[in-house]
Design a protein around this motif. Sequence first.
Motif, PDB file in Angstrom:
ATOM      1  N   LEU A  34      -5.091   1.558   8.717  1.00 36.99           N
ATOM      2  CA  LEU A  34      -4.866   0.538   7.702  1.00 36.99           C
ATOM      3  C   LEU A  34      -3.816  -0.469   8.166  1.00 36.99           C
ATOM      4  O   LEU A  34      -3.981  -1.689   7.984  1.00 36.99           O
ATOM      5  CB  LEU A  34      -4.433   1.190   6.388  1.00 36.99           C
TER       6      LEU A  34
ATOM      7  N   PRO B 178       0.833  -1.211   0.000  1.00 39.13           N
ATOM      8  CA  PRO B 178       0.000   0.000   0.000  1.00 39.13           C
ATOM      9  C   PRO B 178       0.865   1.257   0.000  1.00 39.13           C
ATOM     10  O   PRO B 178       1.843   1.358   0.743  1.00 39.13           O
ATOM     11  CB  PRO B 178      -0.792  -0.116   1.306  1.00 39.13           C
TER      12      PRO B 178
ATOM     13  N   ARG C 198      -6.854  -3.534   1.277  1.00 35.87           N
ATOM     14  CA  ARG C 198      -7.796  -3.317   0.180  1.00 35.87           C
ATOM     15  C   ARG C 198      -7.892  -1.863  -0.263  1.00 35.87           C
ATOM     16  O   ARG C 198      -8.645  -1.536  -1.160  1.00 35.87           O
ATOM     17  CB  ARG C 198      -9.183  -3.800   0.608  1.00 35.87           C
ATOM     18  N   ARG C 199      -7.150  -0.975   0.367  1.00 35.95           N
ATOM     19  CA  ARG C 199      -7.305   0.436   0.017  1.00 35.95           C
ATOM     20  C   ARG C 199      -5.970   1.162   0.121  1.00 35.95           C
ATOM     21  O   ARG C 199      -5.054   0.700   0.780  1.00 35.95           O
ATOM     22  CB  ARG C 199      -8.335   1.110   0.946  1.00 35.95           C
ATOM     23  N   GLN C 200      -5.907   2.286  -0.561  1.00 39.06           N
ATOM     24  CA  GLN C 200      -4.766   3.174  -0.455  1.00 39.06           C
ATOM     25  C   GLN C 200      -5.164   4.364   0.425  1.00 39.06           C
ATOM     26  O   GLN C 200      -6.346   4.577   0.700  1.00 39.06           O
ATOM     27  CB  GLN C 200      -4.334   3.672  -1.838  1.00 39.06           C
TER      28      GLN C 200
ATOM     29  N   GLU D  56      -5.223   7.598   9.384  1.00 36.21           N
ATOM     30  CA  GLU D  56      -5.720   6.575   8.453  1.00 36.21           C
ATOM     31  C   GLU D  56      -4.634   5.558   8.103  1.00 36.21           C
ATOM     32  O   GLU D  56      -4.934   4.381   7.884  1.00 36.21           O
ATOM     33  CB  GLU D  56      -6.263   7.245   7.192  1.00 36.21           C
TER      34      GLU D  56
END
Length: 390
Positions: free
Chosen positions: A250, A100, A261-263, A246
């Motif tokens: 993560l 990520p 699953r996310r940046q 954030e």
Amino acid sequence: MGEVRKVLLLMDKSRASDRDILRGISQYSQIHGPWKYFRNYPQYHSRPSRKKPLSRMDVKGIHGIITVMHELNENLIQQVRAARLPVIVIPTRRNIAGVPNVFEEKEAVGKMAAEYLLNLGFRHFAFCGFENLCWSQSRCEGFCRTIEKAGFTVHVYQEPKIPANLSWEKESLYLAGWLRSLPMPVGLMACNDDRGQLVIEACTQAGLLVPEQVAVIGVDNDELICDLADIPLSSVAMDFEKAGYEIARLLDEMMSGQPARRQILMKPTHIVARQSTDVIAIEDAEVADAVRFIRNHAKSQIHVNDLMKTVTLSRRTLEMKFRKVLGHTIHEEIMRVRMEQIAWMLTETNLSISQIALSMGYPNLTPIWRSFRKEKGMTPLQYRKLHRIQ
């Protein structure tokens, strides 16, 4: 109490942006931890060593890593991947595949700076950054795209094709010559506050006045850098602390076995205006005076009729001038300036929305809610949640 998670932080604590990110990480761990941190030794404490960057830990017992990649250190990249640990990378030169990455919202920073300079009335624009840094390139693209969409062109500084270890004293002469070649007055965006400070120094060398001839805006709102500049530097503020929170969230998910699953997106929040852009570059004197009145009374609930009492022109004539020079009506300019003031208060103060409404002269929440949504595309509460840790 659950297991204490051990997190390796490979970050430069000398930068205000990195410290803000670390502050957000710390806030998350205080709420959801406990976490134990391992960090680089301070430079003055470091001794020459042939060890690899991660070897002092041997990553034994480490649960996760957060690292800034200032250089394309392939050795470090391979070590990070080989550790087979949850890793989040904050890249500066290019994105690192397979883990990520923390990105800036694409072109948003440059767009915000461009709109700010356009609203000051500039018709000539320039950008000064670094050609080999991905975040600088993204800011340049957003700036150029927004300016070109408005019908103008951008003069982009090209770094001299000379040795990489060129001293600032020598490059400043090159930069000063480039600045003298620009059409005046010019609104200039620097890729960050460090670059902005150097541009202001080069303006002094070139005999150019800031902000009268060259208005300069940087990025990151590093208050120490901005205030120490020869002319206090205006800057685009970023939500680094929120991004840090954030990032930690993560990493926590990844350390718990969840897939990445996310940046993480870092976003600009508002402009912090200082002396380096304290100018209205509008040739039409009547429009310039009207804009100055609006900005000086941003906290008052002024209306178009209040402005008309200060000018000798008819309302129809002034409206035509506003549309020609700024591309929008007098009322729209009043609302834009007032909503920017509210946006600043939402991100930089702890005042409730009701208190903000009262300080801006609104009798209740309904008009501020309606006007802010029209200008920003979201409610004041949504804006605050977007840019601040909740």
